[in-house]
Motif scaffolding. Structure first.
Motif, PDB file in Angstrom:
ATOM      1  N   GLY A 151       0.784  -1.230   0.000  1.00 35.52           N
ATOM      2  CA  GLY A 151       0.000   0.000   0.000  1.00 35.52           C
ATOM      3  C   GLY A 151       0.812   1.274   0.000  1.00 35.52           C
ATOM      4  O   GLY A 151       0.258   2.367   0.104  1.00 35.52           O
ATOM      5  N   ASN A 152       2.130   1.166  -0.127  1.00 34.32           N
ATOM      6  CA  ASN A 152       3.008   2.335  -0.090  1.00 34.32           C
ATOM      7  C   ASN A 152       3.369   2.716  -1.524  1.00 34.32           C
ATOM      8  O   ASN A 152       4.356   2.240  -2.085  1.00 34.32           O
ATOM      9  N   TYR A 153       2.539   3.583  -2.113  1.00 32.55           N
ATOM     10  CA  TYR A 153       2.662   3.869  -3.546  1.00 32.55           C
ATOM     11  C   TYR A 153       3.845   4.772  -3.858  1.00 32.55           C
ATOM     12  O   TYR A 153       4.072   5.783  -3.203  1.00 32.55           O
ATOM     13  N   CYS A 154       4.601   4.375  -4.889  1.00 29.37           N
ATOM     14  CA  CYS A 154       5.659   5.203  -5.430  1.00 29.37           C
ATOM     15  C   CYS A 154       4.998   6.355  -6.193  1.00 29.37           C
ATOM     16  O   CYS A 154       3.964   6.168  -6.845  1.00 29.37           O
ATOM     17  N   GLU A 155       5.564   7.545  -6.110  1.00 28.79           N
ATOM     18  CA  GLU A 155       4.946   8.735  -6.682  1.00 28.79           C
ATOM     19  C   GLU A 155       5.570   9.100  -8.029  1.00 28.79           C
ATOM     20  O   GLU A 155       6.679   8.690  -8.352  1.00 28.79           O
ATOM     21  N   CYS A 190      10.064   6.249 -10.712  1.00 27.05           N
ATOM     22  CA  CYS A 190       9.135   6.812  -9.735  1.00 27.05           C
ATOM     23  C   CYS A 190       9.912   7.259  -8.503  1.00 27.05           C
ATOM     24  O   CYS A 190      11.112   6.999  -8.377  1.00 27.05           O
ATOM     25  N   VAL A 191       9.221   7.944  -7.598  1.00 26.62           N
ATOM     26  CA  VAL A 191       9.845   8.507  -6.396  1.00 26.62           C
ATOM     27  C   VAL A 191       9.280   7.804  -5.171  1.00 26.62           C
ATOM     28  O   VAL A 191       8.062   7.753  -4.975  1.00 26.62           O
ATOM     29  N   THR A 192      10.180   7.259  -4.331  1.00 28.71           N
ATOM     30  CA  THR A 192       9.729   6.519  -3.156  1.00 28.71           C
ATOM     31  C   THR A 192       9.066   7.441  -2.130  1.00 28.71           C
ATOM     32  O   THR A 192       9.462   8.593  -1.964  1.00 28.71           O
ATOM     33  N   ALA A 193       8.057   6.904  -1.465  1.00 26.74           N
ATOM     34  CA  ALA A 193       7.460   7.573  -0.316  1.00 26.74           C
ATOM     35  C   ALA A 193       8.259   7.194   0.930  1.00 26.74           C
ATOM     36  O   ALA A 193       9.255   6.472   0.848  1.00 26.74           O
ATOM     37  N   THR A 194       7.845   7.673   2.094  1.00 28.82           N
ATOM     38  CA  THR A 194       8.536   7.306   3.328  1.00 28.82           C
ATOM     39  C   THR A 194       8.343   5.822   3.616  1.00 28.82           C
ATOM     40  O   THR A 194       7.349   5.214   3.203  1.00 28.82           O
ATOM     41  N   GLY A 195       9.297   5.215   4.310  1.00 32.51           N
ATOM     42  CA  GLY A 195       9.197   3.798   4.635  1.00 32.51           C
ATOM     43  C   GLY A 195      10.324   3.377   5.542  1.00 32.51           C
ATOM     44  O   GLY A 195      11.184   4.189   5.912  1.00 32.51           O
ATOM     45  N   ALA A 196      10.326   2.095   5.905  1.00 32.65           N
ATOM     46  CA  ALA A 196      11.368   1.568   6.785  1.00 32.65           C
ATOM     47  C   ALA A 196      11.606   0.102   6.481  1.00 32.65           C
ATOM     48  O   ALA A 196      10.691  -0.632   6.084  1.00 32.65           O
ATOM     49  N   GLY A 197      12.858  -0.313   6.655  1.00 34.08           N
ATOM     50  CA  GLY A 197      13.205  -1.718   6.492  1.00 34.08           C
ATOM     51  C   GLY A 197      13.252  -2.177   5.044  1.00 34.08           C
ATOM     52  O   GLY A 197      13.305  -1.384   4.110  1.00 34.08           O
ATOM     53  N   ASN A 198      13.244  -3.491   4.885  1.00 35.58           N
ATOM     54  CA  ASN A 198      13.259  -4.101   3.552  1.00 35.58           C
ATOM     55  C   ASN A 198      11.839  -4.213   3.031  1.00 35.58           C
ATOM     56  O   ASN A 198      10.975  -4.802   3.692  1.00 35.58           O
ATOM     57  N   GLN A 199      11.608  -3.680   1.837  1.00 34.88           N
ATOM     58  CA  GLN A 199      10.251  -3.668   1.286  1.00 34.88           C
ATOM     59  C   GLN A 199      10.240  -4.207  -0.152  1.00 34.88           C
ATOM     60  O   GLN A 199      11.146  -3.945  -0.928  1.00 34.88           O
ATOM     61  N   THR A 200       9.181  -4.931  -0.468  1.00 35.62           N
ATOM     62  CA  THR A 200       9.013  -5.492  -1.804  1.00 35.62           C
ATOM     63  C   THR A 200       8.574  -4.414  -2.795  1.00 35.62           C
ATOM     64  O   THR A 200       7.640  -3.652  -2.517  1.00 35.62           O
ATOM     65  N   VAL A 201       9.253  -4.348  -3.926  1.00 36.24           N
ATOM     66  CA  VAL A 201       8.843  -3.460  -5.019  1.00 36.24           C
ATOM     67  C   VAL A 201       7.913  -4.262  -5.928  1.00 36.24           C
ATOM     68  O   VAL A 201       8.276  -5.343  -6.406  1.00 36.24           O
TER      69      VAL A 201
END
Length: 226
Positions: A162-166, A179-190
């Motif tokens: 649910g963490n959409y790239c902008e 695209c531009v990453t939003a805020t986040g933490a840790g290892n995340q699946t693209v």
């Protein structure tokens, strides 16, 4: 992985000509709008069906392209169907040849013209994501490289659930996504979403600590958001 290749066949008048199909491919799950342009494709007073015809040698399956419509005599539109569901396939591992037929509602028109253009149903494929890490505050411009992964206006990217790239930008020719990453933490699946299909990158994007070496010392930048 192999693709489903299709010949575009038009059952219309003798001077029908298909000049372009945009895009000329779709994931097997469908959901991608396509535009067929040419001359003498149809007239506004007619209803049409755009059909995918699949002959497996023993039986023939007819699959409707969704929401077929006439824009004008030079342009038709529809949304690709889910051929995996319709043909009861688990995935696209083998090449399956099909034909697209344009048909008047209530009238089967003889086949007078066969396009030499191909349309592909194909699996999505991501090769890598560059860069593969960035600060937790977001703002990293990433590039997703792959094969048939994007159509402008119909592709989204997430980095974590649910963490959409902008500001998603699709290069149709190179098949890259920026695209531009939003805020986040840790290892995340693209993950890339196109039509009704989605695919995950082979490696995670890592939010967190970024280090730069200089000649004299190590500069450590903590990117945590207070």
């Amino acid at each position: 992985e192999e693709s489903i290749a299709t010949d575009l066949t038009v059952c219309l008048q003798k001077n029908t000509e298909i000049q372009q199909i945009v895009p000329d491919w779709s994931p097997g799950e469908g959901g991608v709008p396509i535009t067929i342009t040419g001359k003498s494709l149809a007239v506004q007073t007619q209803d049409i069906n755009i059909l995918f015809i699949y002959d497996d040698g023993g039986s023939v399956s007819t699959i409707n392209c969704v929401n077929s419509r006439i824009v004008d005599s030079t342009q038709l539109e529809c949304t690709t169907p889910n051929v995996l569901t319709e043909l009861k396939l688990m995935s696209l591992h083998n090449a399956i040849s099909t034909n697209i037929t344009i048909q008047y509602v209530g009238k089967q028109v003889p086949n007078h013209n066969k396009s030499d253009k191909e349309f592909f149903f194909t699996p999505l494929d991501i090769s890598n994501v560059v860069p593969s890490k960035g600060p937790e505050s977001g703002g990293t411009i990433i590039r997703v490289n792959g094969t048939r992964i994007c159509v402008p206006g119909h592709t989204t990217v997430t980095v974590g659930d649910g963490n959409y790239c902008e500001n998603v930008s699709c290069n149709m020719a190179a098949q890259t996504l920026d695209c531009v990453t939003a805020t986040g933490a840790g290892n995340q699946t693209v993950k890339v979403y196109l039509g009704a299909a989605n695919i995950s990158a082979p490696q995670d994007f890592v939010y967190g600590l970024i280090r730069w070496w200089t000649r004299s010392h190590l500069i450590v930048l903590y990117s945590r958001v207070d």
